[in-house]
Structures are given as C-alpha cells and as structure tokens.
Design a protein around this motif. Structure first.
Motif, PDB file in Angstrom:
ATOM      1  N   TYR A   1       0.803  -1.217   0.000  1.00 57.25           N
ATOM      2  CA  TYR A   1       0.000   0.000   0.000  1.00 57.25           C
ATOM      3  C   TYR A   1       0.838   1.269   0.000  1.00 57.25           C
ATOM      4  O   TYR A   1       0.471   2.252  -0.648  1.00 57.25           O
ATOM      5  N   VAL A   2       1.947   1.285   0.713  1.00 55.34           N
ATOM      6  CA  VAL A   2       2.779   2.482   0.750  1.00 55.34           C
ATOM      7  C   VAL A   2       3.436   2.717  -0.608  1.00 55.34           C
ATOM      8  O   VAL A   2       3.433   3.839  -1.136  1.00 55.34           O
ATOM      9  N   LYS A   3       3.973   1.669  -1.187  1.00 52.33           N
ATOM     10  CA  LYS A   3       4.626   1.826  -2.493  1.00 52.33           C
ATOM     11  C   LYS A   3       3.605   2.135  -3.586  1.00 52.33           C
ATOM     12  O   LYS A   3       3.859   2.952  -4.477  1.00 52.33           O
ATOM     13  N   ASP A   4       2.444   1.491  -3.510  1.00 50.15           N
ATOM     14  CA  ASP A   4       1.384   1.822  -4.468  1.00 50.15           C
ATOM     15  C   ASP A   4       0.946   3.274  -4.317  1.00 50.15           C
ATOM     16  O   ASP A   4       0.670   3.963  -5.307  1.00 50.15           O
ATOM     17  N   ALA A   5       0.873   3.728  -3.065  1.00 49.86           N
ATOM     18  CA  ALA A   5       0.449   5.109  -2.817  1.00 49.86           C
ATOM     19  C   ALA A   5       1.409   6.102  -3.453  1.00 49.86           C
ATOM     20  O   ALA A   5       0.983   7.098  -4.044  1.00 49.86           O
ATOM     21  N   TRP A   6       2.697   5.826  -3.351  1.00 48.57           N
ATOM     22  CA  TRP A   6       3.663   6.792  -3.869  1.00 48.57           C
ATOM     23  C   TRP A   6       3.680   6.803  -5.404  1.00 48.57           C
ATOM     24  O   TRP A   6       3.803   7.868  -6.026  1.00 48.57           O
ATOM     25  N   THR A   7       3.562   5.656  -6.029  1.00 51.39           N
ATOM     26  CA  THR A   7       3.488   5.644  -7.497  1.00 51.39           C
ATOM     27  C   THR A   7       2.185   6.254  -7.975  1.00 51.39           C
ATOM     28  O   THR A   7       2.144   6.901  -9.036  1.00 51.39           O
ATOM     29  N   LEU A   8       1.122   6.084  -7.204  1.00 48.60           N
ATOM     30  CA  LEU A   8      -0.155   6.703  -7.556  1.00 48.60           C
ATOM     31  C   LEU A   8      -0.021   8.221  -7.575  1.00 48.60           C
ATOM     32  O   LEU A   8      -0.530   8.905  -8.481  1.00 48.60           O
ATOM     33  N   TRP A   9       0.663   8.759  -6.584  1.00 53.40           N
ATOM     34  CA  TRP A   9       0.856  10.208  -6.521  1.00 53.40           C
ATOM     35  C   TRP A   9       1.754  10.711  -7.647  1.00 53.40           C
ATOM     36  O   TRP A   9       1.649  11.854  -8.077  1.00 53.40           O
ATOM     37  N   ASN A  10       2.650   9.873  -8.116  1.00 46.86           N
ATOM     38  CA  ASN A  10       3.590  10.307  -9.142  1.00 46.86           C
ATOM     39  C   ASN A  10       3.148   9.982 -10.559  1.00 46.86           C
ATOM     40  O   ASN A  10       3.361  10.780 -11.476  1.00 46.86           O
ATOM     41  N   ASN A  11       2.531   8.821 -10.747  1.00 45.34           N
ATOM     42  CA  ASN A  11       2.153   8.390 -12.095  1.00 45.34           C
ATOM     43  C   ASN A  11       0.654   8.469 -12.365  1.00 45.34           C
ATOM     44  O   ASN A  11       0.234   8.409 -13.517  1.00 45.34           O
TER      45      ASN A  11
ATOM     46  N   PHE B   1      10.788   3.554  -8.723  1.00 48.24           N
ATOM     47  CA  PHE B   1       9.639   2.891  -9.335  1.00 48.24           C
ATOM     48  C   PHE B   1       9.664   3.120 -10.850  1.00 48.24           C
ATOM     49  O   PHE B   1      10.255   4.074 -11.357  1.00 48.24           O
ATOM     50  N   GLY B   2       8.970   2.228 -11.553  1.00 50.07           N
ATOM     51  CA  GLY B   2       8.918   2.347 -13.004  1.00 50.07           C
ATOM     52  C   GLY B   2       7.591   2.908 -13.476  1.00 50.07           C
ATOM     53  O   GLY B   2       6.816   3.480 -12.697  1.00 50.07           O
ATOM     54  N   THR B   3       7.327   2.724 -14.750  1.00 46.91           N
ATOM     55  CA  THR B   3       6.065   3.178 -15.331  1.00 46.91           C
ATOM     56  C   THR B   3       5.168   2.023 -15.727  1.00 46.91           C
ATOM     57  O   THR B   3       4.023   2.242 -16.130  1.00 46.91           O
ATOM     58  N   ASP B   4       5.669   0.796 -15.617  1.00 45.25           N
ATOM     59  CA  ASP B   4       4.823  -0.355 -15.910  1.00 45.25           C
ATOM     60  C   ASP B   4       3.736  -0.472 -14.847  1.00 45.25           C
ATOM     61  O   ASP B   4       4.005  -0.281 -13.647  1.00 45.25           O
ATOM     62  N   PRO B   5       2.509  -0.790 -15.245  1.00 44.36           N
ATOM     63  CA  PRO B   5       1.422  -0.852 -14.265  1.00 44.36           C
ATOM     64  C   PRO B   5       1.535  -2.064 -13.356  1.00 44.36           C
ATOM     65  O   PRO B   5       2.043  -3.117 -13.746  1.00 44.36           O
ATOM     66  N   SER B   6       1.064  -1.884 -12.132  1.00 44.72           N
ATOM     67  CA  SER B   6       1.003  -2.979 -11.159  1.00 44.72           C
ATOM     68  C   SER B   6      -0.443  -3.440 -11.027  1.00 44.72           C
ATOM     69  O   SER B   6      -1.360  -2.617 -11.024  1.00 44.72           O
ATOM     70  N   TYR B   7      -0.629  -4.743 -10.938  1.00 42.67           N
ATOM     71  CA  TYR B   7      -1.982  -5.277 -10.777  1.00 42.67           C
ATOM     72  C   TYR B   7      -2.387  -5.177  -9.308  1.00 42.67           C
ATOM     73  O   TYR B   7      -1.764  -5.780  -8.438  1.00 42.67           O
ATOM     74  N   VAL B   8      -3.412  -4.375  -9.026  1.00 41.42           N
ATOM     75  CA  VAL B   8      -3.908  -4.214  -7.657  1.00 41.42           C
ATOM     76  C   VAL B   8      -5.396  -4.543  -7.651  1.00 41.42           C
ATOM     77  O   VAL B   8      -6.079  -4.454  -8.677  1.00 41.42           O
ATOM     78  N   VAL B   9      -5.905  -4.915  -6.488  1.00 40.78           N
ATOM     79  CA  VAL B   9      -7.299  -5.367  -6.417  1.00 40.78           C
ATOM     80  C   VAL B   9      -8.141  -4.507  -5.476  1.00 40.78           C
ATOM     81  O   VAL B   9      -9.264  -4.879  -5.160  1.00 40.78           O
ATOM     82  N   HIS B  10      -7.618  -3.387  -5.038  1.00 47.39           N
ATOM     83  CA  HIS B  10      -8.397  -2.459  -4.226  1.00 47.39           C
ATOM     84  C   HIS B  10      -8.449  -1.107  -4.931  1.00 47.39           C
ATOM     85  O   HIS B  10      -7.484  -0.708  -5.594  1.00 47.39           O
ATOM     86  N   PRO B  11      -9.561  -0.385  -4.805  1.00 48.04           N
ATOM     87  CA  PRO B  11      -9.660   0.959  -5.402  1.00 48.04           C
ATOM     88  C   PRO B  11      -8.588   1.889  -4.861  1.00 48.04           C
ATOM     89  O   PRO B  11      -7.809   1.542  -3.965  1.00 48.04           O
ATOM     90  N   GLN B  12      -8.573   3.111  -5.378  1.00 48.85           N
ATOM     91  CA  GLN B  12      -7.417   3.986  -5.180  1.00 48.85           C
ATOM     92  C   GLN B  12      -7.499   4.930  -3.979  1.00 48.85           C
ATOM     93  O   GLN B  12      -6.466   5.410  -3.513  1.00 48.85           O
ATOM     94  N   LEU B  13      -8.685   5.216  -3.444  1.00 48.94           N
ATOM     95  CA  LEU B  13      -8.807   6.308  -2.485  1.00 48.94           C
ATOM     96  C   LEU B  13      -7.912   6.141  -1.263  1.00 48.94           C
ATOM     97  O   LEU B  13      -7.246   7.088  -0.830  1.00 48.94           O
ATOM     98  N   GLY B  14      -7.893   4.951  -0.662  1.00 52.43           N
ATOM     99  CA  GLY B  14      -7.072   4.740   0.528  1.00 52.43           C
ATOM    100  C   GLY B  14      -5.607   5.008   0.262  1.00 52.43           C
ATOM    101  O   GLY B  14      -4.888   5.580   1.101  1.00 52.43           O
ATOM    102  N   LYS B  15      -5.149   4.638  -0.924  1.00 53.80           N
ATOM    103  CA  LYS B  15      -3.744   4.860  -1.271  1.00 53.80           C
ATOM    104  C   LYS B  15      -3.466   6.339  -1.559  1.00 53.80           C
ATOM    105  O   LYS B  15      -2.367   6.832  -1.273  1.00 53.80           O
TER     106      LYS B  15
END
Length: 509
Positions: free
Chosen positions: A42-52, A74-88
């Motif tokens: 969640y932390v790493k997803d959160a930071w890429t979400l803010w940047n990408n 982090f890269g630009t390739d997408p990561s497969y996640v199964v929860h919506p984005q708001l919490g991140k």
C-alpha cells in the motif's frame, strides 16, 4: 459554578479522550523505520499513484531501499492491484506532506483516521445515549484499545474503511432522528386540511428532503472507494432505513405502512443514497481514468476486438476496460486461498483466536541497543482482551435485548455488526485476517457502552452500587491492560520474556 462545571465536563472530557487517542497513535509513529506487513504494497502503491496517477511496479529489493530513504526507483509499468485507489491516495498525502522516505509520513494518514474514528464513536454515542459519561466511556474504550491503536499505526486500508463507514452510519443516525418528526408534521398538516375525523391518505408522503441520507450515500461511496467491503454497509443500512421508515409510519398511524415504506419511500431512499455513492466510487478512479498507463487501462480499443456490441456499444472504452478490471479483481478476491501463517477464520474473530502479527524482530544482547539476554520488538493487532471479549459478551446481551424488548438503539448497534462482520461468514475458506474486524469494532464498543448505561440506570440502590463497583474494577483493569500491552502495539523494544508474557494463548504466537 455548577453550570460551568457541567459545561466543562460536557466538552472537556471528550476533548481529553481525543487528545489521549492522538498521543497513543502519533507517539513514535515512525517506529520501525521500515515497511511492515502489507505496507510493502500500500505504501509503495500510494507513492506511485501520486507520481504516475496509477499504481506502478518496483524493482526487486525496493523495500530495503525504502528503508534507506530511496523512494524514486519505481517504473512506469502498471502494477496489478485489487483495491480501489482512495485509501492509497490518502496514504500518499501523508508521504507528500512529510516526505516519501519518512515512515511517520507514510503512516500519518491512517493515524489521523484512527483519531477521527474515536471522535465519531463519541458523536454516535452522544446521539444514541444523550449522556456525557457514556460518550466518554465509548470514546475512552476506543482510544485505548490495542486493535484500534495498531490499525492506526500501520499503513493499511482498513482504518479508512472504518472511518468512512462510521461517518455514513452517523449520518443515518441523524436522519433517523429527523424522520419521525417530519412524518408527524405531515400528518398534522393533513389533518388540519381534511379535519380530525378524516382518515386521510393511506400511504402517506414520499420524503425527499433528507440531506443526511445523501451524505450517508457519499460516505459509503467513499468507503467502497477504499475497499469493496463498504458495499455491505450501504446495503445493510439502506435496508435499515427502509425498515425504520416503515415503523415510523406505523407509529404515526398510517394504515398501509409496510407497502408505503417499501413501494413509495424505499425507491426515493435508493435515489438519495445510491447514485451519489456510485458517482463517488467512479470518481475515486480518476487517476486511472485520466492517465494511460494503468493496468488494463487500454484493454478495450478499436483494435482489441473486445469492445461491447449491441445496446451497450456506446459505453466509452475506458469504462469497458474498467469493468473488465473489476471482473478480474472480483475473481481474485473470491478465489484467494493462498495460505498465510496469520490467517484467521471469521468464526474465530469474536474470540480473538488468531490476532495478526504485523512486525516482529528479535535480537540478542548488544544488538540494536538490547541490554537483556534477548529482546523483541513487535507490532501485533491484539485487542485489549477485556474490551474485545467484553464487547463480544455485550453483543450477546444486545441480541437478547433486541428479541425481548425490540429497542431501536439495540437494533442500530447490531446493524453495524451485521454490516461489518456477518458478510465475512460467507468466506470461511478464504485467506482473511482478524484485523479486518476493525470495521465492526466501534459497534462492539457501543455495545459495551449500552450495557454500562443499563447498569447506571438500575433503580435498586444496592444493585446499582454493586454494578458501579464492578464497572470501576473493569475500567481500572482495562486501563492497566492497555498499559501492559502497549509495547506490543507500538513496536517498542522489550525483553523477550516480557513479550512472551503477553502470549496468553498459543494461537497468539
């Protein structure tokens, strides 16, 4: 003087509880300075979400780099996640505020959510019981419970779900207090128009002026935007609103109160609550929608051959891709059976059989400042045993009260358990965890508070004095247990033997 003292108690005591909750959640929040448990996602997803604008992949070894403050690999390739984005997004906000390499920053969002949860528990308790003492009891128990503290000190999504569902429940409670007076006022107006002897219409009005139902729909939509389990709350409390509307119509004397509530008011309630929840949920995917790199973002194109045909051919490609993503995520959720050493069957949650260990580090004398033969640092979501087991017992008593007395306050509290706990009983074979119970813990706390109120209202002086004595002992022991367990909720380094003293059951190890 008495009036000033009463006013001070009314606001001062709840404020003190809120301050205590803040201290227990924010003190040394950055410890340990490493990604623990599912923070690695969640932390790493959160930071890429803010940047990408979408969750992106990280190279191998990025957790160790994060510990060193290197958070830009982090890269630009997408990561497969199964929860919506708001919490991140909310986790990322703390990182943007304090720095992405600051462990205090990446946990700040969940800590603030935990403090607000205590506030909401007190607001709901005050609305239910209209008693400052009971309000302080409810908030105090939530403030010092270890399960709530731990979930406010580790950057997971569940605190946000709890915050938004509790907000929605609070708005439903406010609407509950306004609905009956509105029906009564409508009946008075009709009788004034038609005369006292006129029976009047048999169905009654459709009430559209219910702004707190709209706010509840918004809050439940936000909960769904963190985790899909928010759906259970909008479903459960939507049904609750319809049932209570029917009972209110019966109370004011409308003959066809069931059919009126189901066929006339329920559709209006649906329109007030559900569309705004849907719009809120879709809006929470804005980062994925407005960028081009997200997982499955460009799955449906003119060249893919996956475009829908027929009546739905008009649906935009991004929406069709988002739907395909949701189908995939749903299949992942229902099929998740990967064994985990701390998974816990939902049947055991109410007895706290297998609390989740989120961090453990053992060192020997001389290592990492250890001055004993061996030391341990742990973050374990063990609730205060008296609070958790007391809450389970209180829920059993409330079920009895509901069957015998049919009290609406009891039904309201139990509906939180229906929404937050009962649905998980459908997934007994899935890989799930005890800490998911944070979403229904506030209703366990409210159940205890209700029992405290029953004891305080006993008329017999001897029985009441005895009850107060028992409550006093319970309160003192509860506070002492929270002090005893706090090192295991906050990652403090302690002697190994002291850590072992807390393992009351083998299943806790």
């Amino acid at each position: 003087m008495k009036q000033a003292l009463a006013s001070s108690m009314k606001w001062g005591a709840p404020a003190a509880v809120l301050l205590l909750a803040a201290v227990l959640r924010l003190w040394n929040l950055g410890n340990p300075h490493s990604l623990v448990f599912d923070e690695t996602f969640y932390v790493k997803d959160a930071w890429t979400l803010w940047n990408n604008g979408y969750e992106s992949t990280w190279p191998v070894g990025s957790d160790d780099k994060f510990k060193e403050g290197i958070t830009s690999e982090f890269g630009t390739d997408p990561s497969y996640v199964v929860h919506p984005q708001l919490g991140k997004w909310l986790i990322g906000a703390g990182m943007a505020l304090f720095g992405s390499g600051n462990s205090f920053g990446w946990r700040f969002g969940v800590a603030v959510a935990g403090i607000l949860i205590v506030l909401l528990v007190m607001l709901i308790a005050q609305k239910l019981f209209h008693n400052t003492t009971l309000t302080v009891v409810a908030g105090g128990l939530m403030a010092i419970d270890g399960h709530a503290i731990t979930l406010s000190r580790v950057s997971l999504l569940d605190n946000f779900v709890t915050l938004f569902t509790l907000t929605g429940v609070y708005f439903v409670l406010i609407d509950r207090g306004q609905n009956l007076p509105r029906l009564m006022a409508w009946m008075r107006r009709r009788r004034a128009q038609l005369g006292e002897d006129h029976e009047g219409p048999t169905w009654g009005p459709t009430l559209w002026n219910r702004p707190y139902l709209i706010l509840a729909g918004l809050a439940f939509g936000l909960a769904c935007s963190v985790k899909w389990s928010g759906l259970y709350f909008i479903a459960a409390f939507g049904i609750y609103v319809v049932v209570m509307d029917a009972l209110d119509r019966r109370r004011v004397g409308l003959p066809f109160w069931i059919s009126a509530a189901v066929l006339k008011q329920a559709p209006a309630t649906f329109v007030l609550m559900v569309p705004i929840a849907v719009v809120t949920y879709i809006a929470s995917w804005a980062g994925w929608i407005l960028t081009k790199g997200g997982y499955y973002r460009d799955l449906v194109t003119a060249e893919s051959g996956l475009r829908w045909s027929g009546p739905l051919s008009w649906v935009p490609d991004w929406a069709q891709s988002l739907w395909a993503y949701h189908v995939s995520a749903y299949q992942f959720h229902v099929g998740l059976v990967t064994p985990h050493s701390y998974q816990a069957n939902p049947l055991t949650w109410l007895i706290m059989w297998r609390p989740t260990s989120m961090f453990y580090e053992g060192v020997n004398n001389g290592d990492a400042g250890c001055t004993f033969d061996s030391c341990a640092s742990a973050i374990t979501a063990i609730a205060n045993p008296l609070i958790w087991w007391g809450g389970t017992a209180a829920l059993g008593y409330l079920v009895y009260r509901l069957v015998r007395y049919r009290e609406w306050k009891v039904g309201f509290i139990l509906m939180g358990i229906v929404a937050g706990y009962v649905p998980w009983l459908m997934y007994l074979n899935r890989t799930v965890f005890q800490f998911y119970g944070i979403v229904y813990e506030p209703y366990m706390i409210l159940a205890i508070t209700f029992v405290v109120g029953v004891i305080l209202s006993i008329k017999d002086e001897y029985k009441r004095s005895t009850g107060i004595a028992i409550l006093t002992v319970f309160g003192i022991l509860t506070v002492l247990l929270s002090i005893f367990f706090y090192p295991l909720w906050s990652g403090m380094q302690i002697p190994y033997w002291y850590w072992h003293l807390h393992m009351w059951m083998q299943s806790w190890v």
